[in-house]
Write a protein that holds these residues in place. Structure first.
Motif, PDB file in Angstrom:
ATOM      1  N   LEU A   1      30.346  25.570 125.698  1.00 28.26           N
ATOM      2  CA  LEU A   1      30.171  25.101 127.071  1.00 28.26           C
ATOM      3  C   LEU A   1      30.264  26.283 128.019  1.00 28.26           C
ATOM      4  CD1 LEU A   1      32.632  22.058 126.955  1.00 28.26           C
ATOM      5  CD2 LEU A   1      30.151  21.994 126.675  1.00 28.26           C
ATOM      6  N   ASP A   2      29.533  26.190 129.133  1.00 27.06           N
ATOM      7  CA  ASP A   2      29.740  27.212 130.155  1.00 27.06           C
ATOM      8  C   ASP A   2      30.971  26.806 130.970  1.00 27.06           C
ATOM      9  OD1 ASP A   2      29.003  25.368 132.170  1.00 27.06           O
ATOM     10  OD2 ASP A   2      26.937  26.075 132.238  1.00 27.06           O
ATOM     11  N   ASP A   3      31.354  27.616 131.937  1.00 31.52           N
ATOM     12  CA  ASP A   3      32.588  27.372 132.689  1.00 31.52           C
ATOM     13  C   ASP A   3      32.553  26.035 133.438  1.00 31.52           C
ATOM     14  OD1 ASP A   3      33.620  29.730 131.768  1.00 31.52           O
ATOM     15  OD2 ASP A   3      33.148  30.874 133.583  1.00 31.52           O
ATOM     16  N   ASP A   4      31.418  25.712 134.049  1.00 36.88           N
ATOM     17  CA  ASP A   4      31.307  24.452 134.791  1.00 36.88           C
ATOM     18  C   ASP A   4      31.414  23.253 133.849  1.00 36.88           C
ATOM     19  OD1 ASP A   4      31.007  25.771 137.196  1.00 36.88           O
ATOM     20  OD2 ASP A   4      28.807  25.729 137.113  1.00 36.88           O
ATOM     21  N   GLU A   5      30.741  23.320 132.729  1.00 41.04           N
ATOM     22  CA  GLU A   5      30.800  22.224 131.761  1.00 41.04           C
ATOM     23  C   GLU A   5      32.221  22.058 131.210  1.00 41.04           C
ATOM     24  OE1 GLU A   5      26.246  22.591 130.013  1.00 41.04           O
ATOM     25  OE2 GLU A   5      27.857  23.831 129.175  1.00 41.04           O
ATOM     26  N   GLN A   6      32.876  23.186 130.959  1.00 39.87           N
ATOM     27  CA  GLN A   6      34.258  23.130 130.466  1.00 39.87           C
ATOM     28  C   GLN A   6      35.171  22.473 131.495  1.00 39.87           C
ATOM     29  OE1 GLN A   6      35.433  24.183 127.287  1.00 39.87           O
ATOM     30  NE2 GLN A   6      37.163  22.962 128.000  1.00 39.87           N
ATOM     31  N   TYR A   7      34.962  22.825 132.773  1.00 42.45           N
ATOM     32  CA  TYR A   7      35.769  22.249 133.853  1.00 42.45           C
ATOM     33  C   TYR A   7      35.570  20.730 133.912  1.00 42.45           C
ATOM     34  CZ  TYR A   7      37.384  21.022 138.491  1.00 42.45           C
ATOM     35  OH  TYR A   7      38.014  20.405 139.545  1.00 42.45           O
ATOM     36  N   ILE A   8      34.318  20.290 133.821  1.00 40.44           N
ATOM     37  CA  ILE A   8      34.016  18.857 133.867  1.00 40.44           C
ATOM     38  C   ILE A   8      34.648  18.143 132.679  1.00 40.44           C
ATOM     39  CG2 ILE A   8      32.144  17.166 133.678  1.00 40.44           C
ATOM     40  CD1 ILE A   8      30.417  19.213 135.284  1.00 40.44           C
ATOM     41  N   LEU A   9      34.512  18.723 131.495  1.00 40.24           N
ATOM     42  CA  LEU A   9      35.126  18.121 130.313  1.00 40.24           C
ATOM     43  C   LEU A   9      36.634  18.017 130.480  1.00 40.24           C
ATOM     44  CD1 LEU A   9      35.127  17.080 127.394  1.00 40.24           C
ATOM     45  CD2 LEU A   9      35.222  19.470 126.655  1.00 40.24           C
ATOM     46  N   ASP A  10      37.274  19.093 130.929  1.00 39.88           N
ATOM     47  CA  ASP A  10      38.728  19.089 131.103  1.00 39.88           C
ATOM     48  C   ASP A  10      39.165  18.043 132.122  1.00 39.88           C
ATOM     49  OD1 ASP A  10      38.970  21.093 129.229  1.00 39.88           O
ATOM     50  OD2 ASP A  10      39.138  22.715 130.719  1.00 39.88           O
ATOM     51  N   GLU A  11      38.413  17.911 133.219  1.00 35.33           N
ATOM     52  CA  GLU A  11      38.762  16.924 134.243  1.00 35.33           C
ATOM     53  C   GLU A  11      38.596  15.500 133.724  1.00 35.33           C
ATOM     54  OE1 GLU A  11      40.123  17.065 137.483  1.00 35.33           O
ATOM     55  OE2 GLU A  11      40.656  18.936 136.496  1.00 35.33           O
ATOM     56  N   LYS A  12      37.492  15.242 133.041  1.00 29.62           N
ATOM     57  CA  LYS A  12      37.278  13.901 132.483  1.00 29.62           C
ATOM     58  C   LYS A  12      38.350  13.561 131.459  1.00 29.62           C
ATOM     59  CE  LYS A  12      32.410  13.312 133.437  1.00 29.62           C
ATOM     60  NZ  LYS A  12      31.139  12.832 132.927  1.00 29.62           N
TER      61      LYS A  12
END
Length: 129
Positions: free
Chosen positions: A30-41
């Protein structure tokens, strides 16, 4: 009795644990944005394991969190009512007499059970089809 787990490496060099039900590892980037979204979800899901979160998302297409705190309150309230009823029953059994005060208290406790039940049911999440 403690169950022993032995780790071995399969042909792909991935560690496997004996007695493991899920034996197929999945890896993706994942890129940084995708990782952030995954972590938040994952965080808002309230689940304890990211692996379980991802598995549920893959299998069912969604993960949602339902607040069941009102059930804990309901169980606490029922426990309190149950304790009161037990005290009345002990008093009746020890004296062999049933007093009007005891009957009134039992009726009030049963009304409290119904009020609590109605309150609990009103908080159930509605599922729309």
């Amino acid at each position: 009795m403690l169950q022993q787990f032995f780790c071995t490496q399969n042909q792909k060099g991935v560690k496997e644990t004996a007695n493991r039900k899920r034996t197929n590892p999945v890896q993706f980037y994942l890129d940084d944005d995708e990782q952030y979204i995954l972590d938040e979800k994952f965080r808002v899901s309230g689940m304890k394991s990211k692996s379980a979160f991802l598995r549920k998302f893959i299998l069912y297409g969604y993960v949602y969190d339902v607040d069941y705190s009102y059930l804990r309150n309901y169980n606490t309230e029922l426990g309190r009512i149950s304790s009161n009823l037990n005290q009345i029953a002990k008093r009746i059994n020890s004296t062999g007499n049933i007093y009007q005060e005891d009957m009134d208290e039992v009726k009030e406790l049963m009304n409290e059970v119904w009020r609590t039940q109605k309150s609990m049911l009103s908080k159930q999440p509605l599922i729309k089809r």
